[in-house]
Motif scaffolding. Structure first.
Motif, PDB file in Angstrom:
ATOM      1  N   MET A   1      -8.122  18.355  21.625  1.00 19.37           N
ATOM      2  CA  MET A   1      -9.180  18.092  20.632  1.00 19.37           C
ATOM      3  C   MET A   1      -8.663  17.096  19.600  1.00 19.37           C
ATOM      4  O   MET A   1      -7.528  17.202  19.137  1.00 19.37           O
ATOM      5  CB  MET A   1      -9.579  19.394  19.939  1.00 19.37           C
ATOM      6  N   GLN A   2      -9.487  16.108  19.264  1.00 20.54           N
ATOM      7  CA  GLN A   2      -9.148  15.142  18.241  1.00 20.54           C
ATOM      8  C   GLN A   2     -10.299  15.104  17.234  1.00 20.54           C
ATOM      9  O   GLN A   2     -11.321  14.458  17.459  1.00 20.54           O
ATOM     10  CB  GLN A   2      -8.915  13.765  18.867  1.00 20.54           C
ATOM     11  N   HIS A   3     -10.130  15.841  16.124  1.00 20.24           N
ATOM     12  CA  HIS A   3     -11.199  15.962  15.134  1.00 20.24           C
ATOM     13  C   HIS A   3     -11.024  14.917  14.043  1.00 20.24           C
ATOM     14  O   HIS A   3      -9.969  14.849  13.402  1.00 20.24           O
ATOM     15  CB  HIS A   3     -11.199  17.355  14.504  1.00 20.24           C
ATOM     16  N   ARG A   4     -12.063  14.114  13.836  1.00 20.27           N
ATOM     17  CA  ARG A   4     -12.014  13.083  12.793  1.00 20.27           C
ATOM     18  C   ARG A   4     -12.539  13.657  11.482  1.00 20.27           C
ATOM     19  O   ARG A   4     -13.648  14.201  11.414  1.00 20.27           O
ATOM     20  CB  ARG A   4     -12.837  11.871  13.210  1.00 20.27           C
ATOM     21  N   MET A   5     -11.749  13.505  10.424  1.00 19.08           N
ATOM     22  CA  MET A   5     -12.097  14.088   9.128  1.00 19.08           C
ATOM     23  C   MET A   5     -13.202  13.308   8.435  1.00 19.08           C
ATOM     24  O   MET A   5     -13.337  12.100   8.594  1.00 19.08           O
ATOM     25  CB  MET A   5     -10.867  14.095   8.210  1.00 19.08           C
ATOM     26  N   GLY A   6     -13.950  14.036   7.590  1.00 14.69           N
ATOM     27  CA  GLY A   6     -14.876  13.413   6.669  1.00 14.69           C
ATOM     28  C   GLY A   6     -14.237  13.245   5.299  1.00 14.69           C
ATOM     29  O   GLY A   6     -13.044  13.492   5.103  1.00 14.69           O
ATOM     30  N   GLU A   7     -15.028  12.830   4.325  1.00 14.61           N
ATOM     31  CA  GLU A   7     -14.529  12.576   2.978  1.00 14.61           C
ATOM     32  C   GLU A   7     -14.551  13.848   2.130  1.00 14.61           C
ATOM     33  O   GLU A   7     -15.293  14.783   2.405  1.00 14.61           O
ATOM     34  CB  GLU A   7     -15.352  11.483   2.309  1.00 14.61           C
ATOM     35  N   GLY A   8     -13.713  13.850   1.081  1.00 17.27           N
ATOM     36  CA  GLY A   8     -13.707  14.961   0.148  1.00 17.27           C
ATOM     37  C   GLY A   8     -12.303  15.314  -0.288  1.00 17.27           C
ATOM     38  O   GLY A   8     -11.323  14.645   0.072  1.00 17.27           O
ATOM     39  N   PRO A   9     -12.146  16.371  -1.060  1.00 11.89           N
ATOM     40  CA  PRO A   9     -10.810  16.821  -1.474  1.00 11.89           C
ATOM     41  C   PRO A   9     -10.005  17.289  -0.264  1.00 11.89           C
ATOM     42  O   PRO A   9     -10.559  17.801   0.719  1.00 11.89           O
ATOM     43  CB  PRO A   9     -11.104  17.984  -2.425  1.00 11.89           C
ATOM     44  N   LEU A  10      -8.704  17.141  -0.340  1.00  9.79           N
ATOM     45  CA  LEU A  10      -7.837  17.581   0.752  1.00  9.79           C
ATOM     46  C   LEU A  10      -7.807  19.101   0.848  1.00  9.79           C
ATOM     47  O   LEU A  10      -7.772  19.660   1.951  1.00  9.79           O
ATOM     48  CB  LEU A  10      -6.421  17.046   0.543  1.00  9.79           C
ATOM     49  N   HIS A  11      -7.817  19.788  -0.312  1.00 11.19           N
ATOM     50  CA  HIS A  11      -7.662  21.241  -0.334  1.00 11.19           C
ATOM     51  C   HIS A  11      -8.936  21.956  -0.777  1.00 11.19           C
ATOM     52  O   HIS A  11      -9.712  21.432  -1.582  1.00 11.19           O
ATOM     53  CB  HIS A  11      -6.520  21.637  -1.279  1.00 11.19           C
ATOM     54  N   ARG A  12      -9.112  23.163  -0.269  1.00 15.79           N
ATOM     55  CA  ARG A  12     -10.111  24.078  -0.781  1.00 15.79           C
ATOM     56  C   ARG A  12      -9.571  24.742  -2.050  1.00 15.79           C
ATOM     57  O   ARG A  12      -8.364  24.669  -2.319  1.00 15.79           O
ATOM     58  CB  ARG A  12     -10.432  25.151   0.272  1.00 15.79           C
ATOM     59  N   PRO A  13     -10.411  25.403  -2.817  1.00 12.10           N
ATOM     60  CA  PRO A  13      -9.926  26.063  -4.038  1.00 12.10           C
ATOM     61  C   PRO A  13      -8.831  27.092  -3.792  1.00 12.10           C
ATOM     62  O   PRO A  13      -7.996  27.339  -4.679  1.00 12.10           O
ATOM     63  CB  PRO A  13     -11.187  26.722  -4.608  1.00 12.10           C
TER      64      PRO A  13
END
Length: 339
Positions: A1-13
């Motif tokens: 599997m090769q999942h391409r990331m979307g935009e946003g913060p790197l970490h969750r809270p």
């Protein structure tokens, strides 16, 4: 599997990665303040390596929490020699000021008499360094400007198994053109942008204690066009995405998993071989020189073999085109860390 990331913060809270995966740009925003780990566990480095037909230069600024490190290295391909320089400091824990982005923020670091500076300037990046103790007092200093940044880069956000808040956020920018001069023991050596190319390895993360990784990189020309490659594994749980890519004219072509087949003798004793699960990266690598280093303080241990040499073989681009690569200058490494 090769999942391409979307935009946003790197970490969750809660400190976990928001979205493991890969990208061709800095789509996920890293923030040191968002990392849920003690300061001594957070590791950050900016590493540049510049290769020319006859020699190579490597510069490192690293804040590894409990240890700061500045590194210099010079590889002479004709003489088949590699000389390392460096200096360490204790418990910087963020005070070295490594930025939260690969695209903004300057770096100025000095330990003892060794000083390294990275500047963002109009049209590129400037590297300035002075290591008067290098090579037993020969000295190594210079200034190199990196320009013509390609459209795409390798970006990957990787978690670690059984360590929910451990992560590695890594960017590799290949095929930067390099121009400047190095003074080594009074001898002046030039980098020309038509034949000298650089890679930036920008890493931020919280690592588990015991790791062995493999990394290969090359930047240069293929039939007059800029071509580069980045391959690797061992950097955590890569089930969401590998970091394997090739670049032609600044455009990335994503690969699956690449396996490193090391020589049975010393790291520079014979050819390395690389195969991919998708059949799109089949290469050999002929070593020139092993830039080896070893630190063994029992609790802290680092055994590194960065071998410089030439890649030859075949790669298949996303559109099915096949490229026959011959004698592309780069490096491949095996690194064992307990840190």
């Amino acid at each position: 599997m090769q999942h391409r990331m979307g935009e946003g913060p790197l970490h969750r809270p809660d400190g976990r990665l928001a979205e493991p995966g890969w990208a061709c740009a800095e789509v996920r925003r890293y923030s040191r303040a968002s990392v849920k780990a003690p300061k001594w566990r957070l590791k950050a480095w900016d590493y540049y390596c510049i290769t020319a037909p006859d020699y190579a230069l490597a510069l490192t600024v690293a804040d590894n929490g409990y240890m700061g490190f500045l590194g210099t290295a010079w590889m002479d391909f004709a003489a088949r020699t590699a000389v390392n320089g460096g200096a360490m400091s204790a418990f910087p824990m963020g005070r070295m000021g490594l930025p939260d982005s690969a695209d903004a923020g300057d770096v100025r670091a000095a330990i003892g008499g060794l000083a390294i500076e990275y500047r963002h300037e109009t049209g590129g990046r400037r590297l300035i360094f002075d290591d008067p103790g290098f090579g037993g007092g020969r000295g190594l200093k210079g200034e190199v400007f990196l320009s013509d940044e390609p459209r795409d880069r390798m970006v990957v956000a990787t978690p670690f198994p059984r360590a929910p808040r451990a992560f590695y956020y890594n960017q590799k920018i290949n095929c930067l053109r390099a121009e400047g001069e190095v003074v080594l023991g009074g001898e002046r050596l030039a980098f020309s942008p038509d034949s000298a190319f650089a890679v930036l390895d920008w890493g931020r993360g919280v690592w588990t204690y015991d790791n062995t990784w493999y990394w290969g990189s090359a930047s240069g020309l293929h039939e007059g066009r800029r071509f580069g490659l980045n391959i690797g594994h061992g950097f955590g749980d890569t089930s969401a995405a590998s970091e394997n890519m090739v670049f032609l004219d600044g455009v990335a072509h994503k690969l699956g998993e690449v396996t490193f087949h090391l020589p049975k003798g010393a790291h520079d004793s014979g050819p390395w071989r690389f195969t991919s699960d998708d059949g799109r990266f089949e290469m050999t690598f002929e070593p020139i020189v092993d830039r080896a280093s070893a630190t063994d303080l029992k609790v802290i241990r680092s055994i590194q073999h960065q071998v410089f040499g030439r890649y030859s073989g075949e790669v298949v681009l996303d559109d099915g085109r096949r490229l026959a690569i011959r004698d592309l200058l780069g490096f491949a490494e095996e690194v064992e860390n307990r840190w």
